[in-house]
Scaffold this motif. Structure first.
Motif, PDB file in Angstrom:
ATOM      1  N   CYS A  76       0.834  -1.209   0.000  1.00 39.52           N
ATOM      2  CA  CYS A  76       0.000   0.000   0.000  1.00 39.52           C
ATOM      3  C   CYS A  76       0.867   1.257   0.000  1.00 39.52           C
ATOM      4  CB  CYS A  76      -0.968  -0.002   1.181  1.00 39.52           C
ATOM      5  SG  CYS A  76      -2.290  -1.205   0.961  1.00 39.52           S
ATOM      6  N   ASP A 125       0.769   4.167  -2.695  1.00 38.59           N
ATOM      7  CA  ASP A 125       0.483   5.542  -2.237  1.00 38.59           C
ATOM      8  C   ASP A 125       1.498   6.533  -2.805  1.00 38.59           C
ATOM      9  OD1 ASP A 125      -1.462   4.527  -0.624  1.00 38.59           O
ATOM     10  OD2 ASP A 125      -0.473   4.999   1.283  1.00 38.59           O
ATOM     11  N   ARG A 178      -6.964  -2.986  -4.084  1.00 39.41           N
ATOM     12  CA  ARG A 178      -8.113  -2.328  -4.728  1.00 39.41           C
ATOM     13  C   ARG A 178      -8.816  -1.407  -3.724  1.00 39.41           C
ATOM     14  NH1 ARG A 178      -9.638  -3.748  -9.599  1.00 39.41           N
ATOM     15  NH2 ARG A 178      -9.123  -5.961  -9.540  1.00 39.41           N
ATOM     16  N   THR A 179      -8.905  -1.886  -2.490  1.00 42.09           N
ATOM     17  CA  THR A 179      -9.535  -1.071  -1.450  1.00 42.09           C
ATOM     18  C   THR A 179      -8.717   0.213  -1.234  1.00 42.09           C
ATOM     19  OG1 THR A 179     -10.340  -3.079  -0.428  1.00 42.09           O
ATOM     20  CG2 THR A 179     -10.310  -1.127   0.971  1.00 42.09           C
ATOM     21  N   ARG A 180      -7.382   0.059  -1.239  1.00 42.84           N
ATOM     22  CA  ARG A 180      -6.518   1.219  -1.051  1.00 42.84           C
ATOM     23  C   ARG A 180      -6.655   2.212  -2.211  1.00 42.84           C
ATOM     24  NH1 ARG A 180      -3.570   2.248   3.364  1.00 42.84           N
ATOM     25  NH2 ARG A 180      -1.762   3.538   2.964  1.00 42.84           N
ATOM     26  N   SER A 205      -9.128   2.680  -4.076  1.00 42.72           N
ATOM     27  CA  SER A 205     -10.426   3.334  -3.927  1.00 42.72           C
ATOM     28  C   SER A 205     -10.322   4.462  -2.897  1.00 42.72           C
ATOM     29  CB  SER A 205     -11.412   2.255  -3.495  1.00 42.72           C
ATOM     30  OG  SER A 205     -12.670   2.700  -3.596  1.00 42.72           O
ATOM     31  N   ALA A 206      -9.637   4.179  -1.790  1.00 47.75           N
ATOM     32  CA  ALA A 206      -9.470   5.203  -0.745  1.00 47.75           C
ATOM     33  C   ALA A 206      -8.639   6.382  -1.268  1.00 47.75           C
ATOM     34  CB  ALA A 206      -8.792   4.585   0.483  1.00 47.75           C
ATOM     35  N   LEU A 207      -7.778   6.120  -2.250  1.00 50.54           N
ATOM     36  CA  LEU A 207      -6.973   7.205  -2.833  1.00 50.54           C
ATOM     37  C   LEU A 207      -7.787   8.031  -3.838  1.00 50.54           C
ATOM     38  CD1 LEU A 207      -3.551   5.355  -3.496  1.00 50.54           C
ATOM     39  CD2 LEU A 207      -4.054   6.993  -1.663  1.00 50.54           C
ATOM     40  N   GLY A 208      -9.015   7.606  -4.097  1.00 53.27           N
ATOM     41  CA  GLY A 208      -9.900   8.382  -4.970  1.00 53.27           C
ATOM     42  C   GLY A 208      -9.984   7.871  -6.394  1.00 53.27           C
TER      43      GLY A 208
END
Ligand code: PGA
Length: 251
Positions: free
Chosen positions: A145, A149, A192-194, A196-199
């Motif tokens: 992650c 990031d 994929r969840t990460r 998504s959290a990054l926009g």
């Protein structure tokens, strides 16, 4: 529906002769994929032009294995993303663990390269993955992650459609050890969840698995809901193996 992608990373292998033998064989077999799988060939840079000629009119894609973090200038021996676009590349690979480990590329350098690739109009194929020590210490997900990031910091959400991520556990590359399909799926889901959290529109992004993918394990890996194809090293140099892996991504 996400794009299924199988990419051939030749690494520093091959010759003009291999280009003339392997690429037409892949091209011929790829017809049976009915466009259900995007096939990307990533030869050493010197062979990009030759591979491009062999691929002409085929619908197969071309990628470069590495680009400079600068666009042009006094950087002897380097090749830019703009040059890769100029000779007809569709993708540039970045963040491969061999570049990280052997050439000291940091997440920050990788982020600069991602920016150059996007501004040149190419698609990014970003590799992420943990070492064995990081996995055994329970840090695999945090490492992957963090790599995503930093590499994608500053990338606009609208550019998500030009980003493909390959999860390649370092301990599985060229070793014959593959992550189990369940472990690989778990990491792909976390990634994929990460994203998504990054926009990013993560559900539309193709996430590939890489690391000792072979014809006999490709089916189980690609059947996982969050695995959208593979980045293939060793097996991409053998026509029959690579074609079988592409077929597995279609099934
Ligand atoms: P491998 O390499 O398939 O030979 O393990 C994969 C990669 O490094 O991209």
């Amino acid at each position: 529906m996400r794009r299924q992608i199988v990419a051939a990373n030749w690494k520093m292998n091959g010759s003009s002769e291999l280009v003339r033998e392997l690429v037409p064989a892949i091209r011929e077999s790829a017809v049976a994929l009915d466009n259900a799988v995007e096939v990307v060939i990533m030869p050493p840079s010197l062979f990009l032009g030759g591979v491009k000629s062999e691929l002409s009119g085929s619908g197969l894609s071309l990628g470069i294995q590495n680009i400079a973090r600068w666009q042009e200038g006094a950087y002897t021996g380097e090749v830019s993303a703009g040059m890769a676009a100029d000779v007809g590349c569709d993708y540039a690979l970045v963040g491969h663990s061999e570049r990280r480990q052997l050439f000291g590329e940091t997440d920050e350098v990788i982020a600069e390269k991602v920016a150059r690739i996007l501004e040149s109009g190419l698609k990014v194929m970003l590799c992420v993955g943990e070492t064995l020590e990081e996995r055994e210490a329970g840090n695999a997900e945090a490492v992957v992650c963090r790599q995503a990031d930093v590499a994608l910091k500053g990338v606009a959400a609208a550019d998500a459609r030009r980003i493909v991520i390959a999860y390649e556990p370092v301990w599985a590359i060229g070793t014959g050890k593959t992550a189990t399909a369940d472990d690989a799926q778990a990491m792909h889901r976390a990634l994929r969840t990460r994203l998504s959290a990054l926009g990013f529109a993560a559900d539309e992004m193709s996430l590939l698995y890489g690391g000792s993918v072979k014809p006999d394990n490709a089916g189980a890996l690609f059947a996982q809901p969050d695995i959208d194809g593979g980045l293939i090293g060793g097996a991409s140099l053998k026509a029959n193996d690579f074609i079988a892996i592409c077929q597995a991504a279609k099934a």
